[in-house]
Write a protein that holds these residues in place. Sequence first.
Motif, PDB file in Angstrom:
ATOM      1  N   SER A  14       0.831  -1.206   0.000  1.00 51.87           N
ATOM      2  CA  SER A  14       0.000   0.000   0.000  1.00 51.87           C
ATOM      3  C   SER A  14       0.867   1.259   0.000  1.00 51.87           C
ATOM      4  O   SER A  14       0.523   2.256  -0.638  1.00 51.87           O
ATOM      5  CB  SER A  14      -0.945   0.004   1.205  1.00 51.87           C
ATOM      6  OG  SER A  14      -0.226  -0.045   2.421  1.00 51.87           O
ATOM      7  N   CYS A  25       0.430   3.829  -3.088  1.00 44.45           N
ATOM      8  CA  CYS A  25      -0.235   5.089  -2.752  1.00 44.45           C
ATOM      9  C   CYS A  25       0.714   6.282  -2.772  1.00 44.45           C
ATOM     10  O   CYS A  25       0.337   7.371  -3.220  1.00 44.45           O
ATOM     11  CB  CYS A  25      -0.914   4.969  -1.390  1.00 44.45           C
ATOM     12  SG  CYS A  25      -2.213   3.716  -1.374  1.00 44.45           S
ATOM     13  N   GLN A  26       1.933   6.093  -2.294  1.00 46.05           N
ATOM     14  CA  GLN A  26       2.872   7.203  -2.317  1.00 46.05           C
ATOM     15  C   GLN A  26       3.283   7.561  -3.746  1.00 46.05           C
ATOM     16  O   GLN A  26       3.424   8.735  -4.087  1.00 46.05           O
ATOM     17  CB  GLN A  26       4.108   6.862  -1.485  1.00 46.05           C
ATOM     18  CG  GLN A  26       3.857   6.817   0.003  1.00 46.05           C
ATOM     19  CD  GLN A  26       3.517   8.178   0.580  1.00 46.05           C
ATOM     20  OE1 GLN A  26       4.333   9.090   0.582  1.00 46.05           O
ATOM     21  NE2 GLN A  26       2.304   8.318   1.078  1.00 46.05           N
ATOM     22  N   LEU A  40       1.428   7.109  -6.392  1.00 45.42           N
ATOM     23  CA  LEU A  40       0.263   7.763  -6.985  1.00 45.42           C
ATOM     24  C   LEU A  40       0.135   9.198  -6.482  1.00 45.42           C
ATOM     25  O   LEU A  40      -0.170  10.114  -7.251  1.00 45.42           O
ATOM     26  CB  LEU A  40      -0.997   6.967  -6.648  1.00 45.42           C
ATOM     27  CG  LEU A  40      -2.301   7.481  -7.263  1.00 45.42           C
ATOM     28  CD1 LEU A  40      -2.225   7.432  -8.788  1.00 45.42           C
ATOM     29  CD2 LEU A  40      -3.486   6.654  -6.763  1.00 45.42           C
ATOM     30  N   ASP A  41       0.377   9.393  -5.189  1.00 42.15           N
ATOM     31  CA  ASP A  41       0.335  10.736  -4.605  1.00 42.15           C
ATOM     32  C   ASP A  41       1.304  11.662  -5.333  1.00 42.15           C
ATOM     33  O   ASP A  41       0.948  12.781  -5.718  1.00 42.15           O
ATOM     34  CB  ASP A  41       0.691  10.651  -3.119  1.00 42.15           C
ATOM     35  CG  ASP A  41       0.673  12.008  -2.420  1.00 42.15           C
ATOM     36  OD1 ASP A  41       1.441  12.901  -2.821  1.00 42.15           O
ATOM     37  OD2 ASP A  41      -0.100  12.177  -1.460  1.00 42.15           O
ATOM     38  N   SER A  80      -4.135  15.401  -3.872  1.00 35.52           N
ATOM     39  CA  SER A  80      -3.245  14.239  -3.822  1.00 35.52           C
ATOM     40  C   SER A  80      -3.331  13.531  -2.477  1.00 35.52           C
ATOM     41  O   SER A  80      -3.273  12.297  -2.402  1.00 35.52           O
ATOM     42  CB  SER A  80      -1.803  14.666  -4.108  1.00 35.52           C
ATOM     43  OG  SER A  80      -1.340  15.591  -3.136  1.00 35.52           O
ATOM     44  N   ASN A 137      -4.450   9.685  -1.776  1.00 36.79           N
ATOM     45  CA  ASN A 137      -3.441   8.849  -1.139  1.00 36.79           C
ATOM     46  C   ASN A 137      -3.970   8.208   0.142  1.00 36.79           C
ATOM     47  O   ASN A 137      -3.900   6.987   0.329  1.00 36.79           O
ATOM     48  CB  ASN A 137      -2.204   9.705  -0.838  1.00 36.79           C
ATOM     49  CG  ASN A 137      -1.166   8.988   0.002  1.00 36.79           C
ATOM     50  OD1 ASN A 137      -1.170   7.774   0.152  1.00 36.79           O
ATOM     51  ND2 ASN A 137      -0.262   9.752   0.584  1.00 36.79           N
ATOM     52  N   THR A 162      -7.034   7.872   1.297  1.00 38.76           N
ATOM     53  CA  THR A 162      -8.202   7.006   1.118  1.00 38.76           C
ATOM     54  C   THR A 162      -7.801   5.658   0.536  1.00 38.76           C
ATOM     55  O   THR A 162      -8.182   4.596   1.049  1.00 38.76           O
ATOM     56  CB  THR A 162      -9.235   7.682   0.199  1.00 38.76           C
ATOM     57  OG1 THR A 162      -9.648   8.927   0.782  1.00 38.76           O
ATOM     58  CG2 THR A 162     -10.453   6.791   0.004  1.00 38.76           C
ATOM     59  N   LEU A 163      -7.023   5.699  -0.538  1.00 45.25           N
ATOM     60  CA  LEU A 163      -6.617   4.451  -1.184  1.00 45.25           C
ATOM     61  C   LEU A 163      -5.729   3.618  -0.266  1.00 45.25           C
ATOM     62  O   LEU A 163      -5.845   2.387  -0.219  1.00 45.25           O
ATOM     63  CB  LEU A 163      -5.883   4.763  -2.488  1.00 45.25           C
ATOM     64  CG  LEU A 163      -5.510   3.552  -3.358  1.00 45.25           C
ATOM     65  CD1 LEU A 163      -6.760   2.789  -3.775  1.00 45.25           C
ATOM     66  CD2 LEU A 163      -4.728   4.001  -4.589  1.00 45.25           C
ATOM     67  N   ASP A 164      -4.858   4.274   0.491  1.00 43.28           N
ATOM     68  CA  ASP A 164      -3.991   3.556   1.421  1.00 43.28           C
ATOM     69  C   ASP A 164      -4.816   2.796   2.459  1.00 43.28           C
ATOM     70  O   ASP A 164      -4.517   1.643   2.788  1.00 43.28           O
ATOM     71  CB  ASP A 164      -3.051   4.537   2.118  1.00 43.28           C
ATOM     72  CG  ASP A 164      -2.116   3.839   3.094  1.00 43.28           C
ATOM     73  OD1 ASP A 164      -1.132   3.233   2.636  1.00 43.28           O
ATOM     74  OD2 ASP A 164      -2.372   3.892   4.308  1.00 43.28           O
TER      75      ASP A 164
END
Length: 239
Positions: A142, A146-147, A149-150, A172, A176, A178-180
Amino acid sequence: MLVWLYWIAGLTLTTYLSASLVRRFPEVGLQALVAFYVIYLAASQILAVRIVRFELGFYTLHAPAAVFLYPFIAQAIDMINEAYGYRKAQWSILIAFLTQVLLVIFILLVNSLKPAPFFKYEEAWQRIFAQGVRITAASWASFLICQSLDARVFAWLKRRYEEKVWLRSMGSDVLNLTLDSVLFVTFAFWGVAPVGPLVLGQVVSKNIIGLLDTPWFLWYKRMLRPVGLRREVYGGQAQ
């Protein structure tokens, strides 16, 4: 109330130090931001063991204590991205990930040693630091997803809406955080714990705290503006 005083003091201090170093000593500033980023991650790995209660008045949420640190993590990578660009942010993510792997290796190393006969806290130590392989793998997966993508979303928003600093920070971070929450809880606890309530608790608590740090990021950006550094040094080219 005391926790918020600690949180505000910590965020204010690190934001001021980060902006001051980036403004006066750009190379040292990058090193400092990466150092902050790494220590936030290491602390969150340890503090995530403790589950705490969030009273919203109308609803009670339960989430790892580390949710108070996740906004620090998200802000640190945004600060690097803003001042030094997308490539430096990606390298920082990779460095931070490798340090987390080393942290786990060191914990496993220590856990493999026999405790002294007079050490009374071995059971508590093992409970706290003997993370399961599944939870560790979920955390690493994760984090990388996520990082990365952020950093990419932040860089894209900066290219598209350069003057809207608040938009790239909040946009961002919300994605980040939420998805994490969704990925980590799903990977780590699917089939062994109620995923829905855990996801809800993390998503709500992380984003509430995450959005609260936006004024500090705006302050960071404002502190950088008066300085005539070269654009490629802190203009944050999205490479």
